[in-house]
Write a protein that holds these residues in place. Structure first.
Motif, short mmCIF file in Angstrom:
data_model
loop_
_atom_site.label_atom_id
_atom_site.label_comp_id
_atom_site.label_asym_id
_atom_site.label_seq_id
_atom_site.Cartn_x
_atom_site.Cartn_y
_atom_site.Cartn_z
N GLY A 110 2.45 -4.35 7.94
CA GLY A 110 1.08 -3.94 8.27
C GLY A 110 0.22 -3.55 7.08
O GLY A 110 -0.89 -3.06 7.25
N ALA A 111 0.73 -3.76 5.87
CA ALA A 111 -0.06 -3.44 4.67
C ALA A 111 -1.31 -4.30 4.66
O ALA A 111 -1.24 -5.50 4.89
N PRO A 112 -2.48 -3.70 4.41
CA PRO A 112 -3.70 -4.51 4.36
C PRO A 112 -3.63 -5.48 3.18
O PRO A 112 -3.32 -5.08 2.06
N ILE A 113 -3.90 -6.75 3.46
CA ILE A 113 -3.82 -7.78 2.44
C ILE A 113 -4.99 -7.62 1.48
O ILE A 113 -6.15 -7.52 1.90
N VAL A 114 -4.66 -7.60 0.21
CA VAL A 114 -5.68 -7.43 -0.82
C VAL A 114 -6.73 -8.52 -0.68
O VAL A 114 -6.42 -9.69 -0.47
N GLY A 115 -8.00 -8.11 -0.71
CA GLY A 115 -9.12 -9.04 -0.60
C GLY A 115 -9.56 -9.36 0.82
O GLY A 115 -10.57 -9.99 1.02
N ASN A 116 -8.82 -8.87 1.83
CA ASN A 116 -9.14 -9.18 3.22
C ASN A 116 -10.08 -8.12 3.78
O ASN A 116 -9.67 -7.00 4.07
N ILE A 117 -11.35 -8.49 3.95
CA ILE A 117 -12.37 -7.53 4.39
C ILE A 117 -12.09 -6.99 5.79
O ILE A 117 -12.36 -5.82 6.06
N MET A 127 -9.22 -6.39 7.15
CA MET A 127 -8.17 -5.38 7.06
C MET A 127 -8.61 -4.16 6.26
O MET A 127 -8.20 -3.04 6.56
N TRP A 128 -9.42 -4.38 5.23
CA TRP A 128 -9.83 -3.29 4.35
C TRP A 128 -11.06 -2.55 4.83
O TRP A 128 -11.27 -1.39 4.45
#
Length: 106
Positions: free
Chosen positions: A46-53, A55-56
């Motif tokens: 479930g870690a937010p994927i870097v660069g994914n708006i 998720m972030w």
């Protein structure tokens, strides 16, 4: 209001990066590659994927300080300090700042 918060944070990050490359982002990227990328590049546990708006976005609203606190103490399935107890608070702060900056241009 959510979009406003994201826009404000994006502006803050853009301001940091606007005058040449911020050394905190360079250091943060190095910490990310060495320690965080394993989970944050693929969304493991479930870690937010870097660069994914998507998720972030909700996380950006919480702000840098809260996200750093989560990374230091652990959050959900992420262990404290990403399982690397030798990472300093500054290293973690820089890595979080770097990950936040990757959604800047989304």
């Amino acid at each position: 209001m959510k979009l406003y918060a994201i826009t404000m944070l994006t502006g803050l990050v853009a301001g940091i990066t606007g005058c040449g490359k911020d050394p905190r982002l360079e250091k943060g990227e190095a910490v990310f590659v060495a320690n965080c990328k394993v989970c944050h590049a693929q969304g493991i546990n479930g870690a937010p994927i870097v660069g994914n708006i998507k998720m972030w976005g909700p996380r950006l609203e919480q702000g840098h300080e809260v996200l750093v606190s989560h990374a230091i103490t652990g959050y959900g399935l992420m262990p404290a300090r990403a399982g690397r107890l030798d990472l300093s608070d500054e290293n973690i702060s820089n890595a979080v700042l770097y990950m936040m900056s990757t959604v800047e241009n989304q």
